[in-house]
Design a protein around this motif. Structure first.
Motif, mmCIF file in Angstrom:
data_model
loop_
_atom_site.group_PDB
_atom_site.id
_atom_site.type_symbol
_atom_site.label_atom_id
_atom_site.label_comp_id
_atom_site.label_asym_id
_atom_site.label_seq_id
_atom_site.Cartn_x
_atom_site.Cartn_y
_atom_site.Cartn_z
ATOM 1 N N ILE A 24 30.767 32.604 36.894
ATOM 2 C CA ILE A 24 31.313 31.596 35.958
ATOM 3 C C ILE A 24 33.033 31.702 36.487
ATOM 4 N N ALA A 25 33.578 30.792 36.889
ATOM 5 C CA ALA A 25 34.918 30.804 37.477
ATOM 6 C C ALA A 25 35.936 31.087 36.122
ATOM 7 N N ASP A 26 35.521 30.585 35.046
ATOM 8 C CA ASP A 26 36.589 30.562 34.067
ATOM 9 C C ASP A 26 36.643 31.990 33.517
ATOM 10 N N ALA A 27 35.585 32.779 33.598
ATOM 11 C CA ALA A 27 35.391 34.151 33.203
ATOM 12 C C ALA A 27 36.484 34.974 34.147
ATOM 13 N N TYR A 28 36.523 34.756 35.336
ATOM 14 C CA TYR A 28 37.486 35.299 36.425
ATOM 15 C C TYR A 28 38.761 35.185 35.983
ATOM 16 N N LEU A 29 39.177 33.686 35.623
ATOM 17 C CA LEU A 29 40.259 33.411 35.292
ATOM 18 C C LEU A 29 40.956 33.994 33.966
ATOM 19 N N ASP A 30 40.116 34.086 32.854
ATOM 20 C CA ASP A 30 40.332 34.931 31.621
ATOM 21 C C ASP A 30 40.425 36.423 31.741
ATOM 22 N N LYS A 31 39.698 36.806 32.711
ATOM 23 C CA LYS A 31 39.785 38.158 32.940
ATOM 24 C C LYS A 31 41.105 38.733 33.413
ATOM 25 N N GLY A 32 41.369 37.697 34.583
ATOM 26 C CA GLY A 32 42.826 38.372 35.202
ATOM 27 C C GLY A 32 43.875 37.975 34.086
ATOM 28 N N ILE A 33 43.816 37.107 33.268
ATOM 29 C CA ILE A 33 44.897 37.004 32.357
ATOM 30 C C ILE A 33 45.054 38.096 31.528
ATOM 31 N N GLU A 68 44.997 44.296 39.706
ATOM 32 C CA GLU A 68 43.579 44.030 39.371
ATOM 33 C C GLU A 68 43.575 42.461 38.794
ATOM 34 N N ALA A 69 44.430 42.111 38.182
ATOM 35 C CA ALA A 69 44.652 40.850 37.812
ATOM 36 C C ALA A 69 44.577 39.904 39.187
ATOM 37 N N PHE A 70 45.405 40.200 40.070
ATOM 38 C CA PHE A 70 45.529 39.598 41.234
ATOM 39 C C PHE A 70 44.037 39.279 41.755
ATOM 40 N N LYS A 71 43.261 40.260 41.757
ATOM 41 C CA LYS A 71 41.934 40.186 42.504
ATOM 42 C C LYS A 71 41.085 39.278 41.738
ATOM 43 N N GLU A 72 41.089 39.440 40.289
ATOM 44 C CA GLU A 72 40.388 38.251 39.422
ATOM 45 C C GLU A 72 40.871 37.124 39.498
ATOM 46 N N PHE A 73 42.179 36.811 39.724
ATOM 47 C CA PHE A 73 42.503 35.523 39.983
ATOM 48 C C PHE A 73 42.212 34.928 41.400
ATOM 49 N N ASP A 74 42.273 35.800 42.328
ATOM 50 C CA ASP A 74 41.838 35.500 43.751
ATOM 51 C C ASP A 74 40.222 34.864 43.659
ATOM 52 N N LYS A 75 39.444 35.618 42.914
ATOM 53 C CA LYS A 75 38.050 35.258 42.673
ATOM 54 C C LYS A 75 37.885 33.904 41.921
ATOM 55 N N ALA A 76 38.682 33.540 40.934
ATOM 56 C CA ALA A 76 38.889 32.597 40.286
ATOM 57 C C ALA A 76 39.075 31.301 41.160
ATOM 58 N N VAL A 77 40.150 31.529 41.877
ATOM 59 C CA VAL A 77 40.672 30.458 42.796
ATOM 60 C C VAL A 77 39.399 30.021 43.744
ATOM 61 N N ASP A 128 45.611 26.058 37.031
ATOM 62 C CA ASP A 128 46.117 27.192 36.301
ATOM 63 C C ASP A 128 45.409 28.247 37.003
ATOM 64 N N ALA A 129 44.528 28.513 37.652
ATOM 65 C CA ALA A 129 44.249 29.681 38.603
ATOM 66 C C ALA A 129 45.179 29.832 39.665
ATOM 67 N N MET A 130 45.620 28.853 40.363
ATOM 68 C CA MET A 130 46.768 28.970 41.489
ATOM 69 C C MET A 130 48.009 29.689 40.741
ATOM 70 N N ARG A 131 48.515 29.086 39.727
ATOM 71 C CA ARG A 131 49.580 29.416 39.103
ATOM 72 C C ARG A 131 49.616 31.063 38.691
ATOM 73 N N TRP A 132 48.390 31.237 37.822
ATOM 74 C CA TRP A 132 48.228 32.739 37.469
ATOM 75 C C TRP A 132 48.165 33.712 38.762
ATOM 76 N N ARG A 133 47.622 33.193 39.985
ATOM 77 C CA ARG A 133 47.698 34.137 41.074
ATOM 78 C C ARG A 133 48.981 34.354 41.773
ATOM 79 N N ALA A 134 49.748 33.207 41.484
ATOM 80 C CA ALA A 134 51.046 33.036 41.959
ATOM 81 C C ALA A 134 51.826 34.171 41.023
ATOM 82 N N LEU A 135 51.820 34.108 39.769
ATOM 83 C CA LEU A 135 52.552 34.915 38.897
ATOM 84 C C LEU A 135 52.141 36.381 39.236
ATOM 85 N N SER A 136 50.799 36.684 39.472
ATOM 86 C CA SER A 136 50.584 38.151 39.765
ATOM 87 C C SER A 136 51.083 38.474 41.323
#
Length: 182
Positions: free
Chosen positions: A97-106, A116-125, A134-142
């Motif tokens: 579930i890609a959204d779950a990785y994104l939300d877990k990263g957030i 740890e957030a970066f790892k989850e965002f990377d999985k979401a991407v 959104d996944a790309m932006r959050w990964r960039a923020l981390s």
């Protein structure tokens, strides 16, 4: 002759079996089952959605979608720890579930756990196949928090290409003030 007949019967068996077997995943079935609650989340009625998914988790404790959407409600209500618990449960039940990785990263990002957030965002991407801004932006923020500015810049540019205006704003801020992107 007998081998040809067995081969034809086997091909016939495989064809019939293909059309008889249900090809929907459990997550697809749960999205249909919980459509009413998902609609509440889409309408930003998080309190009602939380009540709905809280009951859904109690009724269906093996449903990754129910846990993921209850976590989404927790996250929107600024309850990162509860969201993290539900997302961990959801991903233990269904790790696709890609959204779950994104939300877990957030949630991890909100708790200042940037590595740890970066790892989850990377999985979401990866699960979104690089097509979710959104996944790309959050990964960039981390990455910015981890001082990986050149990779963060590439992620932000990719998010802009996917239509994310928030990333365009971030690229105009330090440390990217000198970046020219049109």
């Amino acid at each position: 002759m007998e081998v040809a007949l067995i081969g034809i019967c086997f091909i016939l068996y495989l064809t019939i079996r293909y059309f008889v077997i249900d090809h929907d995943t459990q997550a697809d079935k749960d999205r249909i089952r919980f459509a009413q609650g998902i609609r509440l989340v889409d309408l930003h009625q998080y309190d009602d959605a939380f009540s709905y998914f809280d009951e859904a988790v109690k009724a269906h404790p093996k449903s990754a979608i129910a846990f993921a959407y209850r976590a989404k409600c927790h996250l929107r209500n600024q309850n990162a720890y509860s969201a993290l618990f539900d997302l961990t449960s959801a991903l233990s039940l269904d790790n696709t579930i890609a959204d779950a990785y994104l939300d877990k990263g957030i949630a991890l990002f909100q708790l200042n756990l940037y590595g740890e957030a970066f790892k989850e965002f990377d999985k979401a991407v990866w699960y979104f196949r690089g097509q979710q801004p959104d996944a790309m932006r959050w990964r960039a923020l981390s990455r910015m928090k981890l001082e990986q500015y050149s990779q963060a810049q590439k992620d932000l540019i990719r998010a802009i290409e996917l239509g994310d205006e928030n990333s365009a704003y971030l690229l105009k801020q330090p440390p990217f003030s000198d970046v020219i992107y049109s």
